[in-house]
Design an enzyme around this catalytic site. Structure first.
Site, PDB file in Angstrom:
ATOM      1  N   SER A 138       0.863  -1.199   0.000  1.00 20.69           N
ATOM      2  CA  SER A 138       0.000   0.000   0.000  1.00 20.69           C
ATOM      3  C   SER A 138       0.893   1.240   0.000  1.00 20.69           C
ATOM      4  CB  SER A 138      -0.862   0.015   1.264  1.00 20.69           C
ATOM      5  OG  SER A 138      -1.450   1.282   1.468  1.00 20.69           O
ATOM      6  N   TYR A 151      -1.416  -0.166  10.537  1.00 20.01           N
ATOM      7  CA  TYR A 151      -1.706  -0.571   9.146  1.00 20.01           C
ATOM      8  C   TYR A 151      -0.514  -0.213   8.248  1.00 20.01           C
ATOM      9  CZ  TYR A 151      -3.664  -0.970   4.502  1.00 20.01           C
ATOM     10  OH  TYR A 151      -3.848  -1.314   3.178  1.00 20.01           O
TER      11      TYR A 151
HETATM   12  N1  LIG Z   1      -8.728  -0.454  -1.175  1.00 21.22           N
HETATM   13  C1  LIG Z   1      -7.645   0.264  -0.965  1.00 21.22           C
HETATM   14  O1  LIG Z   1      -7.687   1.512  -0.935  1.00 21.22           O
HETATM   15  C2  LIG Z   1      -6.325  -0.415  -0.809  1.00 21.22           C
HETATM   16  C3  LIG Z   1      -6.202  -1.730  -0.383  1.00 21.22           C
HETATM   17  N2  LIG Z   1      -4.963  -2.281  -0.219  1.00 21.22           N
HETATM   18  C4  LIG Z   1      -4.799  -3.665   0.187  1.00 21.22           C
HETATM   19  O2  LIG Z   1      -5.386  -4.492  -0.803  1.00 21.22           O
HETATM   20  C5  LIG Z   1      -5.748  -5.748  -0.242  1.00 21.22           C
HETATM   21  C6  LIG Z   1      -7.163  -6.072  -0.656  1.00 21.22           C
HETATM   22  O3  LIG Z   1      -8.029  -5.097  -0.123  1.00 21.22           O
HETATM   23  P1  LIG Z   1      -9.352  -4.619  -0.852  1.00 21.22           P
HETATM   24  O4  LIG Z   1      -9.672  -5.487  -1.996  1.00 21.22           O
HETATM   25  O5  LIG Z   1      -9.244  -3.181  -1.067  1.00 21.22           O
HETATM   26  O6  LIG Z   1     -10.392  -4.829   0.357  1.00 21.22           O
HETATM   27  P2  LIG Z   1     -11.653  -5.771   0.530  1.00 21.22           P
HETATM   28  O7  LIG Z   1     -12.103  -5.590   1.938  1.00 21.22           O
HETATM   29  O8  LIG Z   1     -12.636  -5.546  -0.558  1.00 21.22           O
HETATM   30  O9  LIG Z   1     -11.056  -7.252   0.350  1.00 21.22           O
HETATM   31  C7  LIG Z   1     -10.232  -7.816   1.335  1.00 21.22           C
HETATM   32  C8  LIG Z   1     -10.101  -9.313   1.071  1.00 21.22           C
HETATM   33  O10 LIG Z   1      -9.221  -9.855   2.065  1.00 21.22           O
HETATM   34  C9  LIG Z   1      -9.806 -10.996   2.630  1.00 21.22           C
HETATM   35  N3  LIG Z   1      -9.382 -11.198   4.011  1.00 21.22           N
HETATM   36  C10 LIG Z   1      -9.362 -10.307   5.041  1.00 21.22           C
HETATM   37  N4  LIG Z   1      -8.958 -10.915   6.168  1.00 21.22           N
HETATM   38  C11 LIG Z   1      -8.698 -12.213   5.832  1.00 21.22           C
HETATM   39  C12 LIG Z   1      -8.271 -13.353   6.564  1.00 21.22           C
HETATM   40  N5  LIG Z   1      -8.009 -13.310   7.878  1.00 21.22           N
HETATM   41  N6  LIG Z   1      -8.121 -14.519   5.905  1.00 21.22           N
HETATM   42  C13 LIG Z   1      -8.388 -14.601   4.583  1.00 21.22           C
HETATM   43  N7  LIG Z   1      -8.822 -13.577   3.848  1.00 21.22           N
HETATM   44  C14 LIG Z   1      -8.978 -12.407   4.473  1.00 21.22           C
HETATM   45  C15 LIG Z   1     -11.313 -10.752   2.539  1.00 21.22           C
HETATM   46  O11 LIG Z   1     -11.997 -12.002   2.483  1.00 21.22           O
HETATM   47  P3  LIG Z   1     -12.904 -12.620   3.655  1.00 21.22           P
HETATM   48  O12 LIG Z   1     -13.448 -11.478   4.460  1.00 21.22           O
HETATM   49  O13 LIG Z   1     -13.946 -13.411   2.937  1.00 21.22           O
HETATM   50  O14 LIG Z   1     -11.958 -13.481   4.415  1.00 21.22           O
HETATM   51  C16 LIG Z   1     -11.416 -10.050   1.190  1.00 21.22           C
HETATM   52  O15 LIG Z   1     -11.537 -10.984   0.158  1.00 21.22           O
HETATM   53  C17 LIG Z   1      -5.512  -5.613   1.252  1.00 21.22           C
HETATM   54  O16 LIG Z   1      -4.278  -6.215   1.566  1.00 21.22           O
HETATM   55  C18 LIG Z   1      -5.442  -4.108   1.468  1.00 21.22           C
HETATM   56  O17 LIG Z   1      -4.677  -3.777   2.590  1.00 21.22           O
HETATM   57  C19 LIG Z   1      -3.827  -1.579  -0.497  1.00 21.22           C
HETATM   58  C20 LIG Z   1      -3.892  -0.293  -0.914  1.00 21.22           C
HETATM   59  C21 LIG Z   1      -5.143   0.389  -1.137  1.00 21.22           C
HETATM   60  O1  LIG Z   2      -3.991   0.892   1.778  1.00 17.64           O
HETATM   61  C1  LIG Z   2      -4.895   1.668   1.546  1.00 17.64           C
HETATM   62  C2  LIG Z   2      -4.679   3.015   1.085  1.00 17.64           C
HETATM   63  S1  LIG Z   2      -4.792   4.087   2.387  1.00 17.64           S
HETATM   64  O2  LIG Z   2      -6.192   4.150   2.824  1.00 17.64           O
HETATM   65  O3  LIG Z   2      -3.933   3.674   3.489  1.00 17.64           O
HETATM   66  O4  LIG Z   2      -4.352   5.416   1.850  1.00 17.64           O
END
Ligand SMILES: NC(=O)C1=CN([C@@H]2O[C@H](COP(=O)(O)OP(=O)(O)OC[C@H]3O[C@@H](n4cnc5c(N)ncnc54)[C@H](OP(=O)(O)O)[C@@H]3O)[C@@H](O)[C@H]2O)C=CC1
Ligand SMILES: O=CCS(=O)(=O)O
Length: 252
Positions: A138, A151
């Site tokens: 991120s 985070y």
């Molecule tokens: N959206 C944003 O602005 C950004 C997101 N990210 C990163 O991208 C990644 C995906 O996030 P994003 O798609 O945005 O968020 P979402 O919340 O839409 O998706 C998160 C996914 O992670 C899974 N997950 C969370 N905890 C667990 C666990 N303990 N075991 C298995 N699966 C898990 C969830 O599945 P389930 O709940 O079914 O287990 C879900 O499929 C993350 O690592 C996030 O930190 C990075 C930068 C920016």
């Molecule tokens: O990882 C997610 C982007 S932000 O919310 O930390 O800027």
């Protein structure tokens, strides 16, 4: 024979979009996440394009990770690409007001889950001298912001772990990339703000955030570079996002 991609957190956001993107090009999929009903729905949809193996998996459960990898059916055991995507942010309170349970959940998921998943799949990835690991870091792993504390720390870990892993894997043919997305509208903020949809929506108000498909296209592009090309790190932001200046506590 089509390549196989293993995606953690495929039930939503980036992971789900990656599953659709790779399926469109006929890759075989191993999709994982905790919400089984979502995995079932996605499996039913994508099975029309490719082979899908769904595993209900919490990446905090190290035994379950080992078992999931050990029990991969033969047709899915040859993993070409691992997308370490499962992760979350919880809260934006200043450090002294944080719920430390939430800190532990982020560390257990974003750090421990990612390293254990990687460790379990390394033998499979190394087998063909051409595997690929795409870690979802991120911008928070590089750029600090108030309330980003743990985070951001977990994503800084992902960044450094990715670089070190590159060194360890030199000569193996396995590539490693850390992607650092900025604001992207998924379920991320709803999770961060404990289901408060209005608060989550306000994060993206008046600007055009990245979409899950933007990230999936990027991951797909990375995984499909020629075998001699390694994208080490890739920061990607919405055009309407940039960095803030330094904060100064001026005493009058
Ligand atoms: N959206 C944003 O602005 C950004 C997101 N990210 C990163 O991208 C990644 C995906 O996030 P994003 O798609 O945005 O968020 P979402 O919340 O839409 O998706 C998160 C996914 O992670 C899974 N997950 C969370 N905890 C667990 C666990 N303990 N075991 C298995 N699966 C898990 C969830 O599945 P389930 O709940 O079914 O287990 C879900 O499929 C993350 O690592 C996030 O930190 C990075 C930068 C920016
Ligand atoms: O990882 C997610 C982007 S932000 O919310 O930390 O800027």
């Amino acid at each position: 024979m089509p390549n196989t991609v293993f995606i953690t957190g495929a039930t939503s956001g980036f992971g789900e979009a990656c599953a659709r993107r790779f399926a469109r090009d006929g890759w075989n999929l191993v999709i994982t996440g905790r919400r089984q009903e979502r995995l079932d729905t996605l499996t039913e949809e994508l099975q029309q394009h490719c082979k899908v193996h769904a595993i209900t998996l919490d990446v905090r459960d190290q035994e379950a990770i080992r078992a999931a990898v050990k029990e991969l059916p033969e047709a899915f055991s040859d993993i070409h690409t691992l997308i370490n995507n499962a992760g979350l942010a919880l809260g934006t309170e200043p450090a002294d007001q944080c719920d430390t349970e939430q800190w532990m959940t982020m560390i257990d998921t974003n750090i421990k889950g990612l390293v254990m998943m990687t460790h379990a799949l390394l033998p499979a990835l190394k087998k063909n001298n051409s595997g690929s690991i795409v870690n979802i870091g991120s911008v928070a792993g590089t750029w600090p912001y108030p309330g980003g504390n743990v985070y951001g720390g977990t994503k800084a870990f992902v960044k450094q772990f990715s670089l070190s892993l590159r060194c360890d894997l030199l000569g193996s043919g396995v590539r490693v990339t850390n992607i650092e997305p900025g604001l992207a509208e998924t379920e991320f903020s709803v999770v961060r703000f404990k289901g408060d949809q209005a608060k989550a929506d306000s994060v993206y108000e008046g600007m055009q955030p990245l979409t899950a498909n933007d990230i999936a296209d990027t991951v797909f592009w990375i995984a499909n570079r020629p075998a001699h090309v390694n994208i080490n790190n890739l920061e990607i932001m919405p055009t309407q996002q940039a960095w803030a200046g330094f904060a100064v506590d001026r005493k009058k």
